[in-house]
Design an enzyme around this catalytic site. Structure first.
Site, PDB file in Angstrom:
ATOM      1  N   SER A 189      -4.613   9.692  -2.555  1.00  0.00           N
ATOM      2  CA  SER A 189      -3.753   9.014  -3.534  1.00  0.00           C
ATOM      3  C   SER A 189      -4.530   8.718  -4.805  1.00  0.00           C
ATOM      4  O   SER A 189      -5.764   8.580  -4.770  1.00  0.00           O
ATOM      5  CB  SER A 189      -3.250   7.692  -2.951  1.00  0.00           C
ATOM      6  OG  SER A 189      -2.610   6.915  -3.945  1.00  0.00           O
ATOM      7  N   TYR A 202      -4.889  -0.460   1.526  1.00  0.00           N
ATOM      8  CA  TYR A 202      -4.411   0.924   1.353  1.00  0.00           C
ATOM      9  C   TYR A 202      -5.333   1.724   0.429  1.00  0.00           C
ATOM     10  O   TYR A 202      -5.756   2.834   0.772  1.00  0.00           O
ATOM     11  CB  TYR A 202      -2.990   0.888   0.785  1.00  0.00           C
ATOM     12  CG  TYR A 202      -2.403   2.254   0.480  1.00  0.00           C
ATOM     13  CD1 TYR A 202      -1.818   3.030   1.483  1.00  0.00           C
ATOM     14  CD2 TYR A 202      -2.404   2.767  -0.822  1.00  0.00           C
ATOM     15  CE1 TYR A 202      -1.266   4.281   1.194  1.00  0.00           C
ATOM     16  CE2 TYR A 202      -1.868   4.015  -1.113  1.00  0.00           C
ATOM     17  CZ  TYR A 202      -1.296   4.765  -0.100  1.00  0.00           C
ATOM     18  OH  TYR A 202      -0.763   5.995  -0.397  1.00  0.00           O
TER      19      TYR A 202
HETATM   20  P1  NAD Z   1       6.846   8.727   4.050  1.00  0.00           P
HETATM   21  O1  NAD Z   1       7.126   7.383   4.559  1.00  0.00           O
HETATM   22  O2  NAD Z   1       7.988   9.632   3.836  1.00  0.00           O
HETATM   23  O3  NAD Z   1       5.831   9.490   4.995  1.00  0.00           O
HETATM   24  C1  NAD Z   1       4.854   8.861   5.771  1.00  0.00           C
HETATM   25  C2  NAD Z   1       5.115   9.255   7.223  1.00  0.00           C
HETATM   26  O4  NAD Z   1       4.010   8.882   8.006  1.00  0.00           O
HETATM   27  C3  NAD Z   1       6.312   8.573   7.823  1.00  0.00           C
HETATM   28  O5  NAD Z   1       7.432   9.405   7.733  1.00  0.00           O
HETATM   29  C4  NAD Z   1       5.905   8.281   9.241  1.00  0.00           C
HETATM   30  O6  NAD Z   1       6.696   8.967  10.205  1.00  0.00           O
HETATM   31  C5  NAD Z   1       4.470   8.751   9.328  1.00  0.00           C
HETATM   32  N1  NAD Z   1       3.671   7.755  10.023  1.00  0.00           N
HETATM   33  C6  NAD Z   1       3.311   6.530   9.550  1.00  0.00           C
HETATM   34  N2  NAD Z   1       2.605   5.884  10.490  1.00  0.00           N
HETATM   35  C7  NAD Z   1       2.528   6.715  11.564  1.00  0.00           C
HETATM   36  C8  NAD Z   1       1.953   6.595  12.851  1.00  0.00           C
HETATM   37  N3  NAD Z   1       1.289   5.494  13.227  1.00  0.00           N
HETATM   38  N4  NAD Z   1       2.093   7.637  13.716  1.00  0.00           N
HETATM   39  C9  NAD Z   1       2.757   8.766  13.346  1.00  0.00           C
HETATM   40  N5  NAD Z   1       3.312   8.930  12.127  1.00  0.00           N
HETATM   41  C10 NAD Z   1       3.198   7.904  11.262  1.00  0.00           C
HETATM   42  O7  NAD Z   1       6.028   8.536   2.696  1.00  0.00           O
HETATM   43  P2  NAD Z   1       5.158   9.507   1.768  1.00  0.00           P
HETATM   44  O8  NAD Z   1       5.031   8.797   0.508  1.00  0.00           O
HETATM   45  O9  NAD Z   1       5.669  10.883   1.787  1.00  0.00           O
HETATM   46  O10 NAD Z   1       3.734   9.464   2.469  1.00  0.00           O
HETATM   47  C11 NAD Z   1       2.979  10.596   2.799  1.00  0.00           C
HETATM   48  C12 NAD Z   1       1.537  10.409   2.371  1.00  0.00           C
HETATM   49  O11 NAD Z   1       1.491  10.367   0.951  1.00  0.00           O
HETATM   50  C13 NAD Z   1       0.891   9.118   2.848  1.00  0.00           C
HETATM   51  O12 NAD Z   1      -0.428   9.398   3.292  1.00  0.00           O
HETATM   52  C14 NAD Z   1       0.832   8.282   1.591  1.00  0.00           C
HETATM   53  O13 NAD Z   1      -0.225   7.364   1.625  1.00  0.00           O
HETATM   54  C15 NAD Z   1       0.619   9.349   0.553  1.00  0.00           C
HETATM   55  N6  NAD Z   1       0.912   8.968  -0.823  1.00  0.00           N
HETATM   56  C16 NAD Z   1       2.170   8.601  -1.189  1.00  0.00           C
HETATM   57  C17 NAD Z   1       2.420   8.241  -2.497  1.00  0.00           C
HETATM   58  C18 NAD Z   1       3.784   7.820  -2.951  1.00  0.00           C
HETATM   59  O14 NAD Z   1       3.907   7.315  -4.080  1.00  0.00           O
HETATM   60  N7  NAD Z   1       4.828   7.992  -2.170  1.00  0.00           N
HETATM   61  C19 NAD Z   1       1.387   8.255  -3.435  1.00  0.00           C
HETATM   62  C20 NAD Z   1       0.117   8.640  -3.033  1.00  0.00           C
HETATM   63  C21 NAD Z   1      -0.110   8.992  -1.724  1.00  0.00           C
END
Ligand code: NAD
Ligand code: MG
Length: 297
Positions: A189, A202
C-alpha cells in the site's frame, strides 16, 4: 469504456461511481456497496498472457483480489481464491466469472490467520489445480483507530496476523511446488511509506510486506521465482467501507490524489497480470505503485 485498452481521460474515468458514506459490519461485502466497485466484469479483455497458469489469489472474493482473479482467468489461468467464510456470496460470484471465462475455479473459504488453514489453501490449490505457479498474497485487514490508547493489543495482533503472517507462511509453503518461471505478488500500500495517523498498525504491516518481499525477491530469484509488489493508493473496496476509513471521510475518498478520485479494482488488475506473466521476466523485487499519482520513494 469497451475494455481496458479504450483511450480515456484518467481524471474523469469512473466519474459515474460515487464513493458514498456507507458503513459495513464485519469485513464487508462487495454486493452491499453502493455504488458498486468496478471489478472489470464488463470490460477486462484477456489476450492469452497467462495461458495454462495456475494461480492462488488470497482475498479473491472482492475488491482488488477479485478484479485480479477475473483478469487472470480471462488471460487463461485456472484460479483458486481464498477468502473469509462470511464472504461466501461474493466469492461465488467470482467463481462463476472465472468459470464463464472457461477456466477452473477453486473456492477456499477459511481464516488464513490460522497456520493450518493457510497451509491448506496452498495444498488445496496444488491438489485441485495440479500445481501452483502464481501466488498473489492480497488478503488484508484495515481498521482505523484515531488514538493509540484505543488501539487494542488484540486488534494490533489481528492486523499483523492477517497482513504479514500468511504472506510468510504461504510463500514458504508454495515455493517447494513452484517451477522456475513462477511469480509471487504481494499487495502492499501507499501506506507503507506515507502512513496515515489513524492507521498505525496497518501502515506498519504494509512496510513489513515491502521489506519482506525485497528480501524474498533476492533469495528466490536464483531459483527462477520472481517476487514483486503492487502498492495501491485509495481504491474503492469493501475494506474501506467496513472500518478501513471513518465513514464521514468516504465521500471525499481519493480526492487528495493528483487524479482527484479514488481508483477502481479494475484499474489494479493489469498490474498483477503484468507482474504474473513472463513479459515481466527481468522485473524482480519491484514495487509497482498504482495510486493515482501520489509520490513514492
Ligand atoms: P477487500 O475487502 O475487497 O479484500 C480483502 C479480502 O481479504 C477480503 O475480501 C477478505 O475475504 C480477505 N481476508 C481478510 N482477512 C482474511 C483472513 N483472516 N482470512 C482469509 N481472507 C481474509 O479489500 P481490498 O481493498 O481489495 O484489499 C485487498 C488488499 O489491498 C489488502 O491487502 C489491502 O490492504 C490492500 N490495499 C487496499 C487499498 C484500498 O484503498 N482499498 C489500498 C492499498 C492497499
Ligand atoms: Mg471480501
Amino acid at each position: 469504456m469497451a475494455d481496458q485498452y479504450t483511450f480515456a481521460d484518467p481524471t474523469t474515468l469512473y466519474a459515474d461511481i460515487d464513493t458514498k458514506a456507507i458503513s459495513q459490519d464485519g469485513s464487508g461485502l462487495d454486493s452491499e456497496m453502493r455504488d458498486r466497485a468496478d471489478l472489470g466484469e464488463q470490460t477486462y479483455r484477456g489476450t492469452g498472457r497467462l495461458e495454462g497458469r495456475k494461480a492462488l489469489v488470497t482475498g479473491g472474493d472482492s475488491g482488488i483480489g477479485a478484479a485480479t482473479a477475473i483478469a487472470f482467468a480471462r488471460e487463461g489461468a485456472d484460479v483458486a481464491i481464498s477468502y473469509l467464510p462470511e464472504e461466501e456470496s461474493d466469492a461465488q460470484r467470482i467463481v462463476a466469472l472465472i468459470e464463464e471465462a472457461g477456466r477452473k475455479a477453486v473456492a477456499l473459504p477459511g481464516d488464513i490467520t490460522d497456520r493450518e488453514t493457510s497451509r491448506t489453501a496452498i495444498d488445496e490449490t496444488v491438489a485441485q489445480l495440479g500445481g501452483i505457479d502464481i501466488l498473489v498474497a492480497n488478503a488484508g485487514r484495515q481498521q482505523y483507530v484515531n488514538e493509540i490508547a484505543d488501539l487494542t493489543d488484540e486488534s494490533f495482533d489481528e492486523t499483523f496476523k492477517t497482513n504479514v503472517y500468511p504472506l510468510f507462511w504461504m510463500v514458504k509453503d508454495a515455493v517447494p511446488h513452484m517451477p522456475p518461471g513462477s511469480t509471487i505478488i504481494a499487495t502492499s500500500s501507499i501506506q507503507a511509506y506515507s502512513p496515515s495517523s489513524h492507521l498505525v498498525d496497518y501502515a506498519s504491516t504494509k512496510a513489513t510486506q515491502n521489506a519482506m518481499c525485497k528480501a524474498l525477491a533476492q533469495q528466490l530469484a536464483p531459483k527462477g521465482i520472481r517476487v514483486n509488489v503492487v502498492a495501491p493508493g485509495p481504491i474503492w473496496t469493501p475494506l474501506q467501507t467496513a472500518g478501513g476509513q471513518p465513514t464521514d471521510a468516504l465521500p471525499d475518498f481519493g480526492e487528495q490524489t493528483p487524479l482527484g478520485r479514488a481508483g477502481q479494482p479494475a484499474e489494479l488488475a493489469p498490474a498483477y497480470v503484468f507482474l504474473a506473466s513472463p513479459e515481466s521476466s527481468y522485473v524482480v523485487g519491484e514495487t509497482l505503485n498504482v495510486n493515482g499519482g501520489m509520490p513514492t520513494p
